[in-house]
Design an enzyme around this catalytic site. Sequence first.
Site, PDB file in Angstrom:
ATOM      1  N   SER A  94       1.109  -1.124  -0.103  1.00 17.68           N
ATOM      2  CA  SER A  94      -0.376  -0.574  -0.242  1.00 17.68           C
ATOM      3  C   SER A  94       0.298   1.220  -0.113  1.00 17.68           C
ATOM      4  CB  SER A  94      -0.661   0.222   0.922  1.00 17.68           C
ATOM      5  OG  SER A  94      -0.216   0.458   2.314  1.00 17.68           O
ATOM      6  N   LYS A 113       0.915   4.723   6.814  1.00 15.06           N
ATOM      7  CA  LYS A 113       0.118   5.454   6.049  1.00 15.06           C
ATOM      8  C   LYS A 113       0.623   6.731   5.940  1.00 15.06           C
ATOM      9  CE  LYS A 113      -2.848   1.625   4.871  1.00 15.06           C
ATOM     10  NZ  LYS A 113      -2.313   1.466   4.093  1.00 15.06           N
TER      11      LYS A 113
END
Length: 196
Positions: free
Chosen positions: A60, A100
């Site tokens: 990701s 993230k």
Amino acid sequence: MSELEEIKIESTEEKKEDKKKSEKSLPFGYDAVGVICSAVIAIMLLFTFIFRFVGVVGESMQPTLYNNDWLIVSAAKQHYEYGDIVISTQPNMFNEPIVKRVIATGGQTVKIDFVTGEVYVDGVLLHEDYIAGNTTDSLGFSGEVTVPEGKLFVMGDNREHSTDSRSDAIGLLDERYIIGKAIARVFPTDSFKIFK
């Protein structure tokens, strides 16, 4: 004095000298053990309260981070801002910590145009030269949200392969669950990189 008495006297003197030497080396031995113990404790405290090593799992955050990269993370309480790469232990559907990038912080409004793939924070278009793919998958996100204080809106850099704040599976991150901000990638060693 007989030869035997001379040998006994020499032997006694040698024993006294050996005893003095061992007494002198004993404090040095204690000092060395003390220094080593102090160093080990200092390193443990350093990597418990100030820095941590964290491994990256998944794709990701590509192309910034790859699966099996290892990061040094600052565990000190800090102020988070746009662009920071953070690690969160907030409960999520994956039951594992996530890595993230911060897109917006408390009080800021995020709007995403899923047709053009553009992300706006407080009406300003973000120039995201670090992303792979376009932000065209809403993952259930309505298109605009004002981030509450103490929360973060985060997304992965690999927008087409990231479950992040666009999805209820992750949602907005509570800052209390942030274990730190990535300072550097240290493994693999040929990809060492310091983050801003």
